[in-house]
Design an enzyme around this catalytic site. Sequence first.
Site, PDB file in Angstrom:
ATOM      1  N   SER A  45      -6.809  -7.680  10.246  1.00 48.94           N
ATOM      2  CA  SER A  45      -7.789  -8.140   9.260  1.00 48.94           C
ATOM      3  C   SER A  45      -7.227  -9.004   8.254  1.00 48.94           C
ATOM      4  O   SER A  45      -5.830  -8.602   7.800  1.00 48.94           O
ATOM      5  CB  SER A  45      -8.466  -6.674   8.326  1.00 48.94           C
ATOM      6  N   ASN A  70      -1.079   5.543  10.261  1.00 44.37           N
ATOM      7  CA  ASN A  70      -0.462   4.332   9.816  1.00 44.37           C
ATOM      8  C   ASN A  70      -1.076   4.170   8.285  1.00 44.37           C
ATOM      9  O   ASN A  70      -2.261   4.591   7.890  1.00 44.37           O
ATOM     10  CB  ASN A  70      -0.761   3.234  10.521  1.00 44.37           C
ATOM     11  N   CYS A 129     -11.098   0.290   5.785  1.00 44.88           N
ATOM     12  CA  CYS A 129      -9.777   0.342   5.810  1.00 44.88           C
ATOM     13  C   CYS A 129      -9.317   1.710   4.853  1.00 44.88           C
ATOM     14  O   CYS A 129      -9.718   1.469   3.408  1.00 44.88           O
ATOM     15  CB  CYS A 129      -9.071  -0.704   5.425  1.00 44.88           C
ATOM     16  N   LYS A 164     -17.678  -3.074  10.741  1.00 47.97           N
ATOM     17  CA  LYS A 164     -16.913  -1.652  11.166  1.00 47.97           C
ATOM     18  C   LYS A 164     -17.006  -0.852  10.297  1.00 47.97           C
ATOM     19  O   LYS A 164     -16.605  -0.991   8.881  1.00 47.97           O
ATOM     20  CB  LYS A 164     -15.495  -2.400  11.255  1.00 47.97           C
ATOM     21  N   GLY A 266      -6.913   0.680  20.145  1.00 42.08           N
ATOM     22  CA  GLY A 266      -5.716   0.348  19.325  1.00 42.08           C
ATOM     23  C   GLY A 266      -4.566   1.067  19.925  1.00 42.08           C
ATOM     24  O   GLY A 266      -3.765   0.792  20.786  1.00 42.08           O
TER      25      GLY A 266
HETATM   26  C1  LIG Z   1      -1.157   0.198  13.041  1.00 42.48           C
HETATM   27  C2  LIG Z   1      -2.579   0.284  12.669  1.00 42.48           C
HETATM   28  C3  LIG Z   1      -3.027  -0.935  12.142  1.00 42.48           C
HETATM   29  C4  LIG Z   1      -4.468  -0.950  11.765  1.00 42.48           C
HETATM   30  N1  LIG Z   1      -5.240  -2.010  10.899  1.00 42.48           N
HETATM   31  C5  LIG Z   1      -6.454  -2.272  11.002  1.00 42.48           C
HETATM   32  C6  LIG Z   1      -6.968  -3.462  10.237  1.00 42.48           C
HETATM   33  O1  LIG Z   1      -6.064  -4.079   9.799  1.00 42.48           O
HETATM   34  N2  LIG Z   1      -8.148  -3.638  10.393  1.00 42.48           N
HETATM   35  C7  LIG Z   1      -9.290  -2.564  10.880  1.00 42.48           C
HETATM   36  O2  LIG Z   1     -10.168  -2.816  10.882  1.00 42.48           O
HETATM   37  N3  LIG Z   1      -8.581  -1.512  11.609  1.00 42.48           N
HETATM   38  C8  LIG Z   1      -7.249  -1.210  11.494  1.00 42.48           C
HETATM   39  N4  LIG Z   1      -6.844  -0.065  12.198  1.00 42.48           N
HETATM   40  C9  LIG Z   1      -7.690   0.778  12.913  1.00 42.48           C
HETATM   41  C10 LIG Z   1      -7.906   0.296  14.294  1.00 42.48           C
HETATM   42  O3  LIG Z   1      -8.489  -0.866  14.649  1.00 42.48           O
HETATM   43  C11 LIG Z   1      -9.035   1.261  15.167  1.00 42.48           C
HETATM   44  O4  LIG Z   1     -10.155   1.443  14.582  1.00 42.48           O
HETATM   45  C12 LIG Z   1      -8.385   2.723  14.997  1.00 42.48           C
HETATM   46  O5  LIG Z   1      -6.823   2.818  15.291  1.00 42.48           O
HETATM   47  C13 LIG Z   1      -8.969   3.621  15.989  1.00 42.48           C
HETATM   48  O6  LIG Z   1      -8.834   3.366  17.373  1.00 42.48           O
HETATM   49  P1  LIG Z   1      -7.511   3.717  18.233  1.00 42.48           P
HETATM   50  O7  LIG Z   1      -7.619   5.425  18.143  1.00 42.48           O
HETATM   51  O8  LIG Z   1      -7.884   3.343  19.673  1.00 42.48           O
HETATM   52  O9  LIG Z   1      -6.246   3.513  17.797  1.00 42.48           O
HETATM   53  C14 LIG Z   1      -5.238  -0.083  12.515  1.00 42.48           C
HETATM   54  C15 LIG Z   1      -4.942   0.873  13.193  1.00 42.48           C
HETATM   55  C16 LIG Z   1      -3.535   1.208  13.424  1.00 42.48           C
HETATM   56  C17 LIG Z   1      -3.083   2.207  14.484  1.00 42.48           C
END
Ligand SMILES: Cc1cc2nc3c(=O)[nH]c(=O)nc-3n(C[C@H](O)[C@H](O)[C@H](O)COP(=O)(O)O)c2cc1C
Lengths: 307, 307, 284, 284
Positions: A45, A70, A129, A164, A266
């Site tokens: 982001s 995180n 976020c 989102k 992610g």
């Molecule tokens: C290390 C990390 C950083 C993330 N940073 C962002 C971000 O900058 N913007 C965002 O919309 N989501 C961010 N997310 C959320 C992910 O995009 C995602 O919505 C969330 O991790 C759930 O998916 P997952 O279970 O496959 O990881 C982040 C997730 C992680 C683990």
Amino acid sequence: MNLETKIGKITLRNPLILASGVLGSSYSSLNRIYNSGFGAVITKSIGIDERKGNPNPSVFFLHEIKSAINSVGLANPGYKLYREELKILIEKEVPTIVSIFGGNIDEFSEVLEGLDDLPFLCFELNLSCPNTEKEGLAVGTDPQLVYEITKEMQKRTSKPIWVKLTPNITDIFEIAEAAIKGGASALVAINTLKAMIIDIYSKKPILGFKRGGLSGAAIKPIGIRFVYDLFERFGETIPIVGVGGINSGYDVIEYLLAGASAVEVGTAIGIKYPENKTNLFIQQIKKYMHEQKVESISELIGGAHND
Amino acid sequence: MNLETKIGKITLRNPLILASGVLGSSYSSLNRIYNSGFGAVITKSIGIDERKGNPNPSVFFLHEIKSAINSVGLANPGYKLYREELKILIEKEVPTIVSIFGGNIDEFSEVLEGLDDLPFLCFELNLSCPNTEKEGLAVGTDPQLVYEITKEMQKRTSKPIWVKLTPNITDIFEIAEAAIKGGASALVAINTLKAMIIDIYSKKPILGFKRGGLSGAAIKPIGIRFVYDLFERFGETIPIVGVGGINSGYDVIEYLLAGASAVEVGTAIGIKYPENKTNLFIQQIKKYMHEQKVESISELIGGAHND
Amino acid sequence: MTKYFHNSKPEMCKIIKIMEENEDTRTFSIKLPFTPKKPKPGQFVMLWVPGIDEFPIGVAGIKDQILELCVAKVGEGTKALFELEQGDLVGIRGFFGKAFRIKKSITHIIVGGGYGMPPLKYLIEEIIKGRTEQDEIFVFEGARTKEKLLYVELLEKWKKEKKIDFFPFTDDGSYGKKGFPTEGVKEYLNKDNEKSVVIYSAGPEKMMKILFDICKNYNHIIDIQMSLADRHMRCGFGLCGACVVDPEGLRICVDGPVFSREQLEKMDDFGNYSRLPSGKKEEI
Amino acid sequence: MTKYFHNSKPEMCKIIKIMEENEDTRTFSIKLPFTPKKPKPGQFVMLWVPGIDEFPIGVAGIKDQILELCVAKVGEGTKALFELEQGDLVGIRGFFGKAFRIKKSITHIIVGGGYGMPPLKYLIEEIIKGRTEQDEIFVFEGARTKEKLLYVELLEKWKKEKKIDFFPFTDDGSYGKKGFPTEGVKEYLNKDNEKSVVIYSAGPEKMMKILFDICKNYNHIIDIQMSLADRHMRCGFGLCGACVVDPEGLRICVDGPVFSREQLEKMDDFGNYSRLPSGKKEEI
Ligand SMILES: Cc1cc2nc3c(=O)[nH]c(=O)nc-3n(C[C@H](O)[C@H](O)[C@H](O)COP(=O)(O)O)c2cc1C
Ligand SMILES: Cc1cc2nc3c(=O)[nH]c(=O)nc-3n(C[C@H](O)[C@H](O)[C@H](O)COP(=O)(O)OP(=O)(O)OC[C@H]3O[C@@H](n4cnc5c(N)ncnc54)[C@H](O)[C@@H]3O)c2cc1C
Ligand SMILES: Cc1cc2nc3c(=O)[nH]c(=O)nc-3n(C[C@H](O)[C@H](O)[C@H](O)COP(=O)(O)OP(=O)(O)OC[C@H]3O[C@@H](n4cnc5c(N)ncnc54)[C@H](O)[C@@H]3O)c2cc1C
Ligand SMILES: Cc1cc2nc3c(=O)[nH]c(=O)nc-3n(C[C@H](O)[C@H](O)[C@H](O)COP(=O)(O)O)c2cc1C
Ligand code: FES
Ligand code: FES
């Protein structure tokens, strides 16, 4: 068999999209994940100014529940510098979605307008976020703000706008409706769940920011429920992108059946050999489609709602 | 070393309380868990009329994330019949907390007044069940209703009123404040998270009720965050009881440090030998207290907030 | 390497064969995704008919990947199962519960009826497999009429092969002796009380209660094992409390379904009360 | 049974000894909760100073449960670590990253400086342990002044014992030769180019870049392995992307920190750019 999927006007070679914030600070890692076989990638982001994010520890894994927590926060170099990464991605023809954030309409506008001349796929508005004070949740849980930001952004660009959504909410429908009314082209659910881990020996929250967001396998049943509910209510109106805890091709199918037109991955990709994981995902999706005699992804979308 | 803990005026021999809905339909299983070494037990949530709950599948385990999902709903025999179970528990001197639910003040009142003559410890208002249409979340996410129900119940009984909060919410403070204003004696957090699992082969949600509540290890980081936040805001005002994913004595400590005065344990006790698990919990708590030179539970409560 | 079925969400398995046992009882052969650690007689699975219902069914046999479940049509869930065909999918969770503990070099008295018979059939197979010279196997089965008797052909065959002795009973005398199998057991116990005996039983709880009351008076009966099944279940692994019996708080799903004499002696509910899905106590 | 450190939350461990290596470098001996699968030279841990900061530190040695970490005080986090005392707790996550791959029967040229030395010290120990007659070990260390040279006593001792050959360099000539260790390596390579050589290096990236440019021209160098550490890290296991290097998208934390000649050749960022915590690219 065809893995292509459409999210509104956007067509991807398959439903796998790299989620924002994961390997998304450098063009090179985004390019790598796309080349491993993903359908598209989303940037970290991006906001107006350079931000170093929250102090370490800011990401760690929770082995027991195959999940991560995180509190990176919105670390990013600012849109002016990030343009350089985008340019390379575009040159390499990587289907790229740009995630942007801001504390209000003006901030969102500046970032959007500062990048909109570049020909990437679309914008994803990060209204969810949990790891910052002002942006993210404060914005994403207020239907009026969500409506206004979406509408204003939609006016300012001809690109599709994805919104989102946060799972840290009482009533997702209210927010989703606001986004739809504002002209969103797709709903993305879910971001991370607010969470915390305390170390009992030092008696301190482990994350430098204390609180963080839970991602990974633990949140998959939660994400599925959100997507299922959204599809039930808005499936005719707007495509949904599913995110949360996807760790296999079968999990991808589960999200498609719940109502997603594509998915974001992610945590599962944060491993030694992401290439192998991508291959496995694709193989599993193909195996399932073959066994179930499914010809195209579209046949699966919302498939768990038939009764 | 002393494991006793106080939640307002209530003193328990240790901070372990059996969570509502787990082994809570029969006096005999409640008695059994108390005898295994718990500090107190909570009944299945009780309403006015007999209810058979939701169809099966209504509970299953998720091995991968050491969690469970359930949609039992508020299966219960109605307070008139449940009195019989309570009488036996009281006769056996089991410190019992009665969980009650209702769709409005009148329903809550009827249940409360129908049981209040029996000398159990206190009431827990279940304002947070995700598995029914009318009761639970619909009530527990409306601050005005929470305030009124708590206040009216508090007027009608001299027993303490605990209010159990839902994590499926945007702003827990609003609800907590309403409960406090209404005269709650303790806040209990958290109930389960709304969730769903879809079977990709039959293309159906697995639970008979489709949606359910996620409990167990997956939700511990979420529960800890809620308790930490509640303690930070209201720690001086009201005791907090922590629930969610506790699966060891160390998890109990983590909740205490986050701000809980006692904890409830649900999913972790649903195993072949609950007696062994209880022993292990107690041993681990004692080991920790011994190593850390902690004399009493009260020294630990909120211990992660010191900085 | 032994593979285990973990206690997790239903494992989807194909029905590969359906056999009519009688008018309202069928044996379903179900292909598991792999050869699991072998379940023991008395253990059960939670069987999910997708979109309809899930209920406990005892293991009637297993060979490698093929699990045998014998089901009586009694209500909505089992009715829906009977509408499934070969090739259809069902969900399996398990294996759950405490099994029969097979004693060695002993007289085995096996008493059953109704859907108590499938696990007992599997038990008999296992006893036969491991038997020594000293093992004797007496099987008493009861049913309302000839048509309702399960596994008659198989049991008669085993009898002919001298693997077991078999005593069928029907209420109407349409097959075997007229009357209840409990009477047959009593008769046997009065006749021969030299050798140590173990009683294994599964079937209607009322029947087992009568049997238990008979058997507890004989000193040469060294163990009584009874499998309780007249109970509603939800989780199958000891969490929800749906299947608890008073006053010890034992759960049919993990502390049982097979209980020992000591456990049954203290179990006031045994033969008397069960609980509805609401938790309401009801006379059996 | 080998126990593993899982990639999970920090494992809390006691500091059992602190040794001053020089003015701003200390070796911390840390007691792990059990004897883990042994980490290899080049691998690292994420070290948490509770309540303050977490940062990557290479494994400087391990004996059973005792992990050795050698840390230079450079900023806030390391400063806080230096304020801890024997008996205090730190959190350990790991072991992360690709290790040096020790080749056999070869000339090992080890080139380091600064906090590149701790993992190299551990590497040398391991090479010595497994050495054959054919193995030769040449160690080139550089530092600004005598005081900044790490492990001099140990390396001089090993030299005396003929286990290695040791060539210290200082910018000011206060110990060993005056100048850069890269010069020493060049000299050596020009002198003796018969035997196959493997280069292992860790230290300031600028220094390694110079070394790399020198070494890639020699045909008898069969492998170049360099450990990159001038990078900000968050997760340590490949998720966050903080440590990515362009243009291949390799992550220092899992694809490295030790990279091969082929990887380094394509790595435009190597010796040139790193990224700030914000993701902003910055010249090294
Ligand atoms: C290390 C990390 C950083 C993330 N940073 C962002 C971000 O900058 N913007 C965002 O919309 N989501 C961010 N997310 C959320 C992910 O995009 C995602 O919505 C969330 O991790 C759930 O998916 P997952 O279970 O496959 O990881 C982040 C997730 C992680 C683990
Ligand atoms: C450990 C265990 C093992 C079992 N093994 C087998 C087996 O191998 N084969 C088999 O056919 N069945 C077995 N059962 C019983 C089986 O679970 C029930 O018959 C089934 O749940 C009925 O489901 P339904 O939806 O068809 O009936 P429902 O719709 O739930 O009930 C319909 C009617 O059947 C009666 N009924 C339902 N369940 C029972 C019960 N448990 N006891 C008595 N009456 C009941 C009810 O009173 C009602 O009138 C076992 C049960 C347990 C607890
Ligand atoms: C794989 C790996 C292994 C490492 N192994 C060791 C080790 O064994 N021993 C050891 O002492 N250190 C090692 N480091 C470096 C160590 O992680 C940093 O020195 C540490 O993060 C600094 O933290 P700080 O909070 O004290 O400094 P900060 O407050 O983050 O920074 C303070 C100052 O130090 C400089 N600085 C910080 N980090 C670095 C860096 N990585 N490179 C150059 N300058 C930096 C900054 O420019 C800043 O001026 C390793 C790093 C990596 C990536
Ligand atoms: C099978 C099951 C039934 C439950 N029923 C109730 C209930 O009736 N009332 C209630 O307040 N909470 C109910 N809960 C929620 C628990 O009390 C508890 O809040 C939740 O499970 C989180 O704790 P755990 O992770 O330790 O299980 C139920 C949970 C489970 C698993
Ligand atoms: S079925 Fe849930 S405890 Fe037995
Ligand atoms: S530190 Fe997170 S990817 Fe390397």
